[in-house]
Design a protein around this motif. Structure first.
Motif, PDB file in Angstrom:
ATOM      1  N   CYS A   1       0.836  -1.204   0.000  1.00  0.00           N
ATOM      2  CA  CYS A   1       0.000   0.000   0.000  1.00  0.00           C
ATOM      3  C   CYS A   1       0.876   1.261   0.000  1.00  0.00           C
ATOM      4  N   PHE A   2       0.556   2.185  -0.876  1.00  0.00           N
ATOM      5  CA  PHE A   2       1.225   3.486  -0.855  1.00  0.00           C
ATOM      6  C   PHE A   2       0.298   4.536  -1.454  1.00  0.00           C
ATOM      7  N   ARG A   3       0.494   5.762  -1.014  1.00  0.00           N
ATOM      8  CA  ARG A   3      -0.336   6.867  -1.482  1.00  0.00           C
ATOM      9  C   ARG A   3       0.018   7.217  -2.921  1.00  0.00           C
ATOM     10  N   PHE A   4      -0.973   7.747  -3.635  1.00  0.00           N
ATOM     11  CA  PHE A   4      -0.730   8.275  -4.980  1.00  0.00           C
ATOM     12  C   PHE A   4       0.412   9.283  -4.928  1.00  0.00           C
ATOM     13  N   THR A   5       1.332   9.142  -5.868  1.00  0.00           N
ATOM     14  CA  THR A   5       2.481  10.033  -5.918  1.00  0.00           C
ATOM     15  C   THR A   5       2.900  10.256  -7.368  1.00  0.00           C
ATOM     16  N   LYS A   6       3.465  11.406  -7.638  1.00  0.00           N
ATOM     17  CA  LYS A   6       3.997  11.669  -8.973  1.00  0.00           C
ATOM     18  C   LYS A   6       5.452  11.237  -9.076  1.00  0.00           C
ATOM     19  N   LEU A   7       6.091  11.064  -7.903  1.00  0.00           N
ATOM     20  CA  LEU A   7       7.496  10.728  -7.877  1.00  0.00           C
ATOM     21  C   LEU A   7       7.738   9.573  -6.912  1.00  0.00           C
ATOM     22  N   PHE A   8       8.284   8.487  -7.402  1.00  0.00           N
ATOM     23  CA  PHE A   8       8.606   7.337  -6.557  1.00  0.00           C
ATOM     24  C   PHE A   8       9.941   7.619  -5.866  1.00  0.00           C
ATOM     25  N   THR A   9       9.890   7.888  -4.571  1.00  0.00           N
ATOM     26  CA  THR A   9      11.058   8.338  -3.819  1.00  0.00           C
ATOM     27  C   THR A   9      11.956   7.182  -3.413  1.00  0.00           C
ATOM     28  N   ALA A  10      13.178   7.541  -2.986  1.00  0.00           N
ATOM     29  CA  ALA A  10      14.099   6.532  -2.475  1.00  0.00           C
ATOM     30  C   ALA A  10      13.561   5.897  -1.192  1.00  0.00           C
ATOM     31  N   GLY A  11      12.847   6.696  -0.392  1.00  0.00           N
ATOM     32  CA  GLY A  11      12.243   6.162   0.834  1.00  0.00           C
ATOM     33  C   GLY A  11      11.217   5.098   0.530  1.00  0.00           C
ATOM     34  N   LEU A  12      10.360   5.323  -0.455  1.00  0.00           N
ATOM     35  CA  LEU A  12       9.359   4.340  -0.848  1.00  0.00           C
ATOM     36  C   LEU A  12      10.041   3.094  -1.400  1.00  0.00           C
ATOM     37  N   GLN A  13      11.141   3.297  -2.133  1.00  0.00           N
ATOM     38  CA  GLN A  13      11.900   2.169  -2.658  1.00  0.00           C
ATOM     39  C   GLN A  13      12.437   1.296  -1.522  1.00  0.00           C
ATOM     40  N   ARG A  14      12.962   1.921  -0.468  1.00  0.00           N
ATOM     41  CA  ARG A  14      13.508   1.161   0.652  1.00  0.00           C
ATOM     42  C   ARG A  14      12.418   0.388   1.385  1.00  0.00           C
ATOM     43  N   VAL A  15      11.243   0.982   1.492  1.00  0.00           N
ATOM     44  CA  VAL A  15      10.124   0.261   2.109  1.00  0.00           C
ATOM     45  C   VAL A  15       9.777  -0.967   1.270  1.00  0.00           C
ATOM     46  N   TYR A  16       9.712  -0.788  -0.042  1.00  0.00           N
ATOM     47  CA  TYR A  16       9.398  -1.905  -0.937  1.00  0.00           C
ATOM     48  C   TYR A  16      10.433  -3.018  -0.787  1.00  0.00           C
ATOM     49  N   GLU A  17      11.712  -2.640  -0.773  1.00  0.00           N
ATOM     50  CA  GLU A  17      12.777  -3.638  -0.660  1.00  0.00           C
ATOM     51  C   GLU A  17      12.690  -4.397   0.664  1.00  0.00           C
ATOM     52  N   SER A  18      12.309  -3.707   1.727  1.00  0.00           N
ATOM     53  CA  SER A  18      12.166  -4.361   3.029  1.00  0.00           C
ATOM     54  C   SER A  18      11.018  -5.366   3.014  1.00  0.00           C
ATOM     55  N   VAL A  19       9.900  -4.966   2.407  1.00  0.00           N
ATOM     56  CA  VAL A  19       8.761  -5.878   2.296  1.00  0.00           C
ATOM     57  C   VAL A  19       9.136  -7.076   1.434  1.00  0.00           C
ATOM     58  N   LEU A  20       9.796  -6.813   0.324  1.00  0.00           N
ATOM     59  CA  LEU A  20      10.179  -7.881  -0.591  1.00  0.00           C
ATOM     60  C   LEU A  20      11.138  -8.866   0.072  1.00  0.00           C
ATOM     61  N   SER A  21      12.038  -8.354   0.921  1.00  0.00           N
ATOM     62  CA  SER A  21      13.002  -9.238   1.582  1.00  0.00           C
ATOM     63  C   SER A  21      12.319 -10.226   2.514  1.00  0.00           C
ATOM     64  N   SER A  22      11.158  -9.854   3.035  1.00  0.00           N
ATOM     65  CA  SER A  22      10.431 -10.730   3.960  1.00  0.00           C
ATOM     66  C   SER A  22       9.786 -11.911   3.258  1.00  0.00           C
ATOM     67  N   ILE A  23       9.568 -11.797   1.941  1.00  0.00           N
ATOM     68  CA  ILE A  23       8.885 -12.870   1.206  1.00  0.00           C
ATOM     69  C   ILE A  23       9.739 -13.401   0.061  1.00  0.00           C
ATOM     70  N   ARG A  24      11.024 -13.042   0.045  1.00  0.00           N
ATOM     71  CA  ARG A  24      11.866 -13.343  -1.113  1.00  0.00           C
ATOM     72  C   ARG A  24      11.928 -14.829  -1.426  1.00  0.00           C
ATOM     73  N   ASP A  25      11.965 -15.670  -0.427  1.00  0.00           N
ATOM     74  CA  ASP A  25      12.108 -17.117  -0.645  1.00  0.00           C
ATOM     75  C   ASP A  25      10.773 -17.841  -0.712  1.00  0.00           C
ATOM     76  N   THR A  26       9.681 -17.122  -0.790  1.00  0.00           N
ATOM     77  CA  THR A  26       8.374 -17.767  -0.715  1.00  0.00           C
ATOM     78  C   THR A  26       7.620 -17.785  -2.036  1.00  0.00           C
ATOM     79  N   GLN A  27       8.053 -17.000  -3.021  1.00  0.00           N
ATOM     80  CA  GLN A  27       7.361 -16.880  -4.304  1.00  0.00           C
ATOM     81  C   GLN A  27       5.926 -16.378  -4.137  1.00  0.00           C
ATOM     82  N   VAL A  28       5.711 -15.589  -3.104  1.00  0.00           N
ATOM     83  CA  VAL A  28       4.391 -15.003  -2.887  1.00  0.00           C
ATOM     84  C   VAL A  28       4.234 -13.798  -3.815  1.00  0.00           C
TER      85      VAL A  28
END
Length: 460
Positions: free
Chosen positions: A98-125
């Motif tokens: 979940c993220f708010r509508f934005t015109k610019l995908f920030t580095a902060g949002l990228q880091r949040v995404y990477e953190s979420v992705l790391s939690s499910i990386r080995d699960t193929q979810v």
């Protein structure tokens, strides 16, 4: 019935709780306009869609600091713990980022995404995007999504699909008829299309045998009707029943065939001095009946949301400890909560007290069986089905034929005193005729109950 675990993750204030409320069309998850957000710990909400159970997990948000830094450690740890717990059960089926509508995908949002992705990386979810505050868009959502594709690719933010939604009501400015229903349908369509259905394990039983017990008037018949989704049990019978008997119900729900035995259990002492003995005989006979169908999968203890009495504890001990030797999972169904604004709030207030009284459980459902509030009834239906799907992977328990009479003798003595028992040959006859014991076993049990000191070495 298939059970899906759907995890909602993302930045603080992105609207995860509002999305869950949208999907329920109820205020089930508390929301906040505060910049720090509100969800401080993971929360589970259960709902039904197309006869399937959806467990929606609201997780703590990733907070952005005053200089664009994002606090990742704690929410990443909690999200990883949740994923591991779910993977050890029936798995994670989808992550909604979940993220708010934005015109610019920030580095902060990228880091949040990477953190979420790391939690499910080995699960193929699979992971999908839920873009909130779509009412702030000044262009077509599809054009915005396509127009920001290069930004997402550069930051490595891949999604299986997306939905742009507004959680505003139809009357909110600017008033838009059908806005909320459209947003709800959009998110549900996203979830149902991409939730990865895991194959059912061959070890999961198709037939689920359940013993539902509790005092007269506890609402057991209403619970049966909630599970069935239709009136198959006479609610009045639960109040009027005066004999210690059981009623069997059979029906199919999704992938499982449920067989539920509704039995009374122990009553308050005012019912009569023979209550405990009669109830134990009926309960024993019931366990033996269920054994012929393969054994017991689950105990459901139906108890009104009032104070815990000695009889409440005795019922728990009779079925869970004495008859099933603590080898059958037991779920608690808390009834008569129609006056509670938040039925789950009862559990929050009383969970510790139940634990102090020694009443353990593998899950619970806070419900009302009254049709006064369609919203409460829908939440009750979802709660009870959620409890069943939480417990459907346990094995069955059957009473060991070679040792049960010995264990029963010791256990019965802890429940009964001389005043509760028939005397002499009447006790033997009751054990033979009502429980089906062989006369030799009945005499042995009778002697131990009447003169336990002489037989303590005989019964290990």
């Amino acid at each position: 019935m298939v059970a899906y675990n759907i995890i909602f993750a993302g930045e603080t204030g992105a609207g995860k709780s509002s999305l869950i409320n949208l999907l329920f069309d109820l205020e089930v998850s508390q929301t906040s306009n505060d910049i720090l957000g509100l969800t401080g710990e993971r929360k589970r909400f259960v709902t039904l869609q197309d006869s399937d159970v959806y467990r929606l997990w609201d997780t703590p948000g990733f907070k952005e600091g005053p200089r664009g830094s994002v606090h990742l450690r704690q929410p990443t740890k909690e999200l990883g713990t949740l994923v591991k717990e779910l993977q050890s059960g029936d798995g994670v089926h989808l992550v909604v980022f979940c993220f708010r509508f934005t015109k610019l995908f920030t580095a902060g949002l990228q880091r949040v995404y990477e953190s979420v992705l790391s939690s499910i990386r080995d699960t193929q979810v699979p992971i999908v995007a839920a873009v909130t505050h779509a009412d702030e868009m000044r262009q077509n959502p599809e054009d915005w999504w396509n127009g920001t594709e290069i930004q997402r690719e550069q930051k490595g933010m891949g999604f299986r699909s997306y939905a742009c939604v507004s959680t505003l009501g139809d009357e909110d400015y600017p008033p838009t008829r059908g806005r909320r229903a459209k947003a709800k349908d959009s998110v549900w369509q996203l979830i149902k299309m991409h939730a990865k259905a895991l194959p059912l394990s061959d070890s999961l039983p198709k037939e689920i045998n359940i013993i539902l017990f509790g005092q007269t008037g506890a609402g057991k018949s209403s619970v049966v009707n909630l599970i069935a989704g239709k009136p198959i049990a006479d609610v009045g019978a639960d109040v009027e029943r005066c004999t210690m008997s059981s009623t069997e119900y059979q029906f199919a729900v999704g992938a499982h065939d449920f067989r539920i035995w509704d039995t009374v259990g122990l009553e308050e002492p005012v019912v009569g001095i023979n209550t405990y003995f009669n109830a134990i005989l009926e309960a024993l006979d019931l366990i033996r009946q269920v054994t012929t169908f393969g054994g017991v999968n689950l105990l459901l203890f139906c108890m009104p949301g009032r104070r815990i009495t000695r009889t409440t504890q005795s019922n728990y001990r009779l079925f869970y400890e004495m008859l099933c030797e603590k080898k059958v999972p037991i779920g608690l169904v808390i009834t008569h909560l129609e006056r509670e604004k938040d039925m789950e709030g009862w559990w929050t207030r009383n969970e510790r007290a139940l634990d102090d009284f020694g009443i353990k459980n593998v899950g619970h459902a806070c419900v009302t069986g009254l049709p006064l509030s369609p919203e409460q009834r829908a939440l009750s239906k979802a709660a009870i089905c959620g409890l069943l799907t939480d417990c459907d992977w346990y094995g069955k328990y059957t009473m060991p034929p070679d040792v049960w009479i010995k264990k029963l003798a010791k256990n019965m003595k802890s429940f009964l005193t001389a005043e509760h028992l028939p005397k002499g040959q009447k006790l033997t006859q009751a054990l033979v005729s009502r429980v089906g014991l062989k006369e030799e076993d009945a005499r042995q049990l009778r002697k131990y109950l009447e003169e336990p000191s002489e037989y303590e070495d005989v019964l290990p």
